[in-house]
Design a protein around this motif. Sequence first.
Motif, short mmCIF file in Angstrom:
data_model
loop_
_atom_site.label_atom_id
_atom_site.label_comp_id
_atom_site.label_asym_id
_atom_site.label_seq_id
_atom_site.Cartn_x
_atom_site.Cartn_y
_atom_site.Cartn_z
N ILE B 71 30.53 39.23 40.02
CA ILE B 71 31.34 40.34 40.56
C ILE B 71 30.52 41.64 40.49
N GLU B 75 29.71 43.73 43.79
CA GLU B 75 30.23 45.08 43.99
C GLU B 75 29.09 46.08 44.21
N ASP B 79 29.16 48.34 47.45
CA ASP B 79 29.10 49.81 47.31
C ASP B 79 27.99 50.38 48.17
N ALA B 82 28.87 50.31 51.76
CA ALA B 82 29.97 51.22 52.12
C ALA B 82 29.53 52.68 52.17
N ARG B 83 28.77 53.10 51.16
CA ARG B 83 28.49 54.53 51.09
C ARG B 83 27.32 54.96 51.97
N VAL B 86 25.54 58.56 51.94
CA VAL B 86 26.27 59.62 51.23
C VAL B 86 25.72 59.77 49.81
N PRO B 87 25.32 60.99 49.43
CA PRO B 87 24.76 61.15 48.08
C PRO B 87 25.80 60.85 46.99
N VAL B 88 25.30 60.35 45.85
CA VAL B 88 26.19 60.01 44.73
C VAL B 88 26.46 61.27 43.91
N SER B 89 27.73 61.57 43.69
CA SER B 89 28.07 62.77 42.91
C SER B 89 27.94 62.47 41.42
N GLU B 92 30.81 60.40 40.15
CA GLU B 92 30.66 58.96 40.46
C GLU B 92 29.68 58.30 39.49
N MET B 96 30.51 55.17 37.18
CA MET B 96 29.74 53.92 37.22
C MET B 96 29.30 53.49 35.82
N ALA B 217 37.77 37.42 45.94
CA ALA B 217 38.00 38.53 46.88
C ALA B 217 36.67 39.21 47.23
N ALA B 218 35.82 39.41 46.22
CA ALA B 218 34.53 40.07 46.49
C ALA B 218 33.66 39.18 47.38
N LEU B 221 34.79 39.43 50.98
CA LEU B 221 34.39 40.68 51.63
C LEU B 221 32.92 40.63 52.04
N LYS B 225 31.32 40.67 55.86
CA LYS B 225 30.36 41.69 56.30
C LYS B 225 29.09 41.05 56.85
#
Lengths: 111, 342
Positions: B71, B75, B79, B82-83, B86-89, B92, B96, B217-218, B221, B225
Amino acid sequence: MNVMINSSLHELEEQYFTLRANIDKILGQCTTDLQKQEVFAAYLQSRLNYFRGINCIFDQGNDQVKKLTNDLKAAKTEIDQQLADLRNIVKVLNVITAAVNIGTKLVALVA
Amino acid sequence: MNVFRVLPHHIPITWRTKLRLILVILLCSHLTIVSACIKREDGIELAKAGISTANTMSAYYGSLQQDVIDIWEMEAFLDSLARQAVPVSEQERLLMKEINRERVKTIDSLNRRILLTHALAEAYNSLLALSSYNAAESVKQSAGNLEKALTGIPDFPGSSVIASGLFSQILSDLASLKQSGEIKKASEVLLVLIDKIHTLLDQETEAYLSIIKNRRAASQLILGKLIEKEQVLALPLIEKVPRSFGLSLVKKGEEAVKDQPLQTALIAVSNAQLERTVLLGDGATQNLKQTVKLLSDNHKRLQAKDRISLDSLLETLNTAQTYLGLIAKARAGNNPNGGTQQ
């Protein structure tokens, strides 16, 4: 089998799995990187709540646990409604954040 | 049976009374010996069933541990997709870190349960030694091994069912048993432990099932994709169908699945496989719980000097083992040369 349907862990799981399955769609509606970061932070918080739920045992007889679990269930219904129409991303984000916050409060009871 | 009737009538009355008494004593001794033999035999069978149960539980927890690791990796993959750019804040990043800490906690908890099952197997080895022969030395050695297995096992997080002190108590109780006649006492000690383990399983079933569902579920997905992004070959998934008929597919060079209905069909097949894995996981969990319950029931029978009955236990244990084997096979990816990783 001693699995309690609609138990706290079940609700945390429902929320997190729903967000994970729809994260692409939600991010796709965001117009700025900041919005995307907010969505992602809420999503990660939901994941954290779920894993905390795995690592602890909720007292299902506790009134606060019961209330927050019910709130979590209601909030999931709201998320589902928002996912059906993602055009107002600000509203979607608010609903998700509020729902995730309930999960955070719930796991804080046993952390 | 009337023992008095078997005596010949020509024997004088006083002698007949004495003989009757001797016969009664002999009969009682015989019954005691038979009863002791039954217990010894039952002790051996119960100990063997306990060892098998402990080993199967160990494989089960190992399988869950592998699910958590899978998992984690899945994930990370999701991740990243998906992102995108986009920079990681900072928020976040912190989340993590926390999430990974929780994952490690889950892996550690499962590891403690694996150690618990090793300790349980050792404890049943003690029962086996006691039931097999007068084995003071062997029991001492088993108790020593148990002590080693338990060293460093901290409290079970989130659960007060099995306190860390319980093992020390069991250990010292078992170490104090030196005679084969103490099978009953050993069984009594083990009954305490097995009942605690049953409660633990009961309390944690939902978490175990959630881990199994999470992996399913993972996986779904990721597969969706990959197919959507035309990153998979149809061949590996469908080639086993003609192979089962002794045929092989014509290979026209490797090409990803682009056809929409075929993509949908591939997802349907893989979903069915994943669904099956969840059902098997659920089945393994329920059968293991039932096995532990039956183990407890048989300890109680032994305590009550009833004959034990292991048929149902061996059936549920066998089912759990079969399901775990099928899960391991599915995890190996239906690869005919795939390992049997748990």
